[in-house]
Design a protein around this motif. Sequence first.
Motif, PDB file in Angstrom:
ATOM      1  N   ARG A  76      -0.384  14.918   1.323  1.00 28.54           N
ATOM      2  CA  ARG A  76      -1.710  14.998   1.951  1.00 28.54           C
ATOM      3  C   ARG A  76      -2.293  13.616   2.225  1.00 28.54           C
ATOM      4  N   LEU A  77      -2.032  12.662   1.340  1.00 25.22           N
ATOM      5  CA  LEU A  77      -2.494  11.292   1.628  1.00 25.22           C
ATOM      6  C   LEU A  77      -1.720  10.729   2.823  1.00 25.22           C
ATOM      7  N   THR A  78      -0.427  11.074   2.921  1.00 28.37           N
ATOM      8  CA  THR A  78       0.377  10.624   4.057  1.00 28.37           C
ATOM      9  C   THR A  78      -0.216  11.146   5.372  1.00 28.37           C
ATOM     10  N   GLU A  79      -0.575  12.419   5.362  1.00 28.19           N
ATOM     11  CA  GLU A  79      -1.215  13.022   6.559  1.00 28.19           C
ATOM     12  C   GLU A  79      -2.540  12.333   6.851  1.00 28.19           C
ATOM     13  N   HIS A  80      -3.299  12.105   5.766  1.00 31.19           N
ATOM     14  CA  HIS A  80      -4.638  11.537   5.914  1.00 31.19           C
ATOM     15  C   HIS A  80      -4.598  10.131   6.513  1.00 31.19           C
ATOM     16  N   ALA A  84       2.505   5.283   7.132  1.00 29.93           N
ATOM     17  CA  ALA A  84       3.668   5.244   6.235  1.00 29.93           C
ATOM     18  C   ALA A  84       3.803   6.530   5.419  1.00 29.93           C
ATOM     19  N   LYS A  85       5.063   6.798   5.038  1.00 28.13           N
ATOM     20  CA  LYS A  85       5.340   7.952   4.186  1.00 28.13           C
ATOM     21  C   LYS A  85       5.129   7.515   2.736  1.00 28.13           C
ATOM     22  N   ILE A  86       4.118   8.103   2.082  1.00 33.40           N
ATOM     23  CA  ILE A  86       3.660   7.584   0.794  1.00 33.40           C
ATOM     24  C   ILE A  86       4.245   8.346  -0.389  1.00 33.40           C
ATOM     25  N   TYR A  87       4.861   7.579  -1.264  1.00 34.34           N
ATOM     26  CA  TYR A  87       5.347   8.133  -2.536  1.00 34.34           C
ATOM     27  C   TYR A  87       4.582   7.503  -3.688  1.00 34.34           C
ATOM     28  N   PHE A  88       4.387   8.319  -4.741  1.00 37.28           N
ATOM     29  CA  PHE A  88       3.859   7.773  -5.994  1.00 37.28           C
ATOM     30  C   PHE A  88       4.970   7.762  -7.030  1.00 37.28           C
ATOM     31  N   HIS A 371      -5.409  -0.556  -1.399  1.00 34.37           N
ATOM     32  CA  HIS A 371      -4.661  -1.408  -0.472  1.00 34.37           C
ATOM     33  C   HIS A 371      -3.713  -0.571   0.382  1.00 34.37           C
ATOM     34  N   VAL A 372      -3.145   0.478  -0.189  1.00 31.71           N
ATOM     35  CA  VAL A 372      -2.313   1.412   0.598  1.00 31.71           C
ATOM     36  C   VAL A 372      -3.144   1.943   1.767  1.00 31.71           C
ATOM     37  N   ASP A 382       8.148   6.277   9.620  1.00 34.65           N
ATOM     38  CA  ASP A 382       9.380   6.244   8.829  1.00 34.65           C
ATOM     39  C   ASP A 382       9.366   5.104   7.803  1.00 34.65           C
ATOM     40  N   ASN A 383       8.227   4.422   7.633  1.00 34.85           N
ATOM     41  CA  ASN A 383       8.115   3.388   6.602  1.00 34.85           C
ATOM     42  C   ASN A 383       7.920   4.061   5.252  1.00 34.85           C
ATOM     43  N   LEU A 384       8.888   3.831   4.356  1.00 36.54           N
ATOM     44  CA  LEU A 384       8.819   4.462   3.032  1.00 36.54           C
ATOM     45  C   LEU A 384       8.039   3.555   2.084  1.00 36.54           C
ATOM     46  N   LEU A 385       6.889   4.037   1.644  1.00 34.06           N
ATOM     47  CA  LEU A 385       6.010   3.218   0.796  1.00 34.06           C
ATOM     48  C   LEU A 385       5.934   3.828  -0.604  1.00 34.06           C
ATOM     49  N   VAL A 386       6.147   2.999  -1.619  1.00 32.21           N
ATOM     50  CA  VAL A 386       6.014   3.477  -3.002  1.00 32.21           C
ATOM     51  C   VAL A 386       4.864   2.750  -3.682  1.00 32.21           C
ATOM     52  N   MET A 387       3.940   3.550  -4.205  1.00 32.64           N
ATOM     53  CA  MET A 387       2.857   2.976  -5.001  1.00 32.64           C
ATOM     54  C   MET A 387       3.045   3.380  -6.450  1.00 32.64           C
TER      55      MET A 387
END
Lengths: 408, 278
Positions: A76-80, A84-88, A371-372, A382-387
């Motif tokens: 949902r944060l990715t959609e929002h 970038a495609k957000i992973y925790f 910052h994300v 398609d940017n894979l982002l890990v927080m």
Amino acid sequence: MSTMTDALNTYRSGPDDHGHFGLFGGRYVAETLMPLILDLEQAYNEAKSDPAFQAELDSLNTHYSGRPSPLYFAERLTEHFAGAKIYFKRDELNHTGSHKINNCLGQIQLAKRMGKTRIIAETGAGQHGVAVATVAARFGLPCEIYMGATDIERQKPNVFRMRLLGAKVNPVTSGSGTLKDAMNDALRDWVANVHDTFYIIGTVAGPHPYPAMVRDFQSVIGKETREQMMEREGRLPDTLVACIGGGSNAMGLFHAFLDDRSVKIYGVEAGGHGLDVPNGHAASMTGGEPGVLHGNRTYLLQDDDGQILEGHSISAGLDYPGVGPEHSWLKDSGRVTYVAVTDKEALAAFQLCTKLEGIIPALEPSHALAHVQKIAPQLSKDNLLVMNMCGRGDKDIFAVAEHLSMEM
Amino acid sequence: MTRIDQTFAKLKAEGRGGLVTFITAGDPDYDTSLSLLKGLPGAGADIVELGMPFSDPMADGPAIQASSLRALKAGQTMKKTLAMVRDFRTENTSTPIVLMGYYNPIYVYGVDRFVTDASEAGVDGLIIVDMPPEEDEELRPVTAERALNFIRLATPTTDERRLPAVLANTSGFVYYVSIAGITGTAAPDVSSVGAHVARIKAHTDLPIAIGFGVKTPEQVRDLAALAEGVVVGSALVATIGSTLDENERATAETKPKLLGLVEYLSEPLRRRAEAPAI
């Protein structure tokens, strides 16, 4: 490619034999502590190369702490953010609610190995103190935690937890009664009790070998992330984001990726009221200067005369005037980009995450998320982002209620 | 020969141990502190250690930390500390001054500039508490160029393996820390201190001054019998603290009480000197 070139091109070989990361790090301690620091270094080097030590730690990580922590797609944060495609990386799901347990399990194993019978530690927000009290209870060692009187007042639930776990919490009233003063008093205790006491430092700071040792114990975060991302997406992430106080969760995530140049890495400091407000932030790297404190050379919040400033952050866990020396080195070498976000931005991210993902983050990773929020919309889908979600927010709900003027 | 070398030679000729007194520069304010500094030699101090205040003196106990914070609150800076030494030297050219403190304020001031300014001000030696031999390469060689003594601490935990490294390049005197702990807390045990001092003397001809936890003339007498000097610090700054008003300002009592204590503590050393030679 020759081995020599490899050596020159790696960001993962530090520190040198004297504990230096370039200009930073080292062993700036009183002579009373020097022999002990050298013993600790030797004991750690022996433990590191002992497969039984690592096996015991792996087992504790799996069965006691609950590792590996999940790599979670924050849909949902990715959609929002629509970028970038957000992973925790869900290190808030560890036993005790933060990444701090990773380090404490390692250090208590070492304490036992060295025959030490008493544990001391400093704590700011209380997350490290709770993790230390937890492992001390589990391994049956008496434990004293130094905590600033100011922090005791603002983190009552954690103080109660530590006491339940059997730890003695010593209020620190010297100086300003916050994390740096707690660290001063823990060092003083150590100087006076060197024969039987093990000091579990909670972050990648302090004299060598602490910065390297704490990093090694925390680097399980990045190693897991690498494997999990390969499994999920078949490739490495493109972007890493983590918050920085002393910098242990960030070092833990970053270290496994430092030599993968395609991975863009961001460390997020506590900007407090803003970097332009004198003594109003806790951003040592983006708003401080190099200096020597607590056993190492690193970026510090300080005045023109070399006196240490208190700093400010909404998050007690980021409210430290220094930062791990390896971060200072990564900053100057340009490998990692360090930025700051303000209290307000972190508070907004805290609320957004809670509402969209059903995860109440600690105020510390809320800084990373803020910052994300700034960079994700500019990145491709398609940017894979890990927080690194390094801690859960239960401890912070009182402070947040106050800041939002809400009744509990 | 530095002023420190000359002082220990003179003490040896007089057949007595020296009293080394510590106060923090700028505590409780610049003018009072300067006046105390000027009064110390007359009251019985043979060497003065002048603390460079630091916000986070992690090897010091509550008394010295409080004095450091009082000085900073009153506006003390490194520049003012050096100015205080210059001012002292206008009327006293014989009593050695050793600046004692932590590395960060020196690092921020600039190592070369600091050593030059300190030397020109009339400083004779440095003790940098958080700078062990492993980390002193950027400061110690610079002090040697300006003939400043670089004084190191040896402690009960400094074992045989480390002692040579600690003593190498130490000059002026060796500061023996009599307890494993912070300043001004436990009292030293004379017999165990004696064994440690003898151990150090087997490795060096330098004078040794013993400090940490010294509060009474009896301790001064007993420790002076073991070494060339005795350091008193926390007891002095605690006395300064006890004479201040509720706003931590100096009172009429501050100077007489401090100097009175120094006279009282130095008595056994002077008695010994006045006794007829055998």
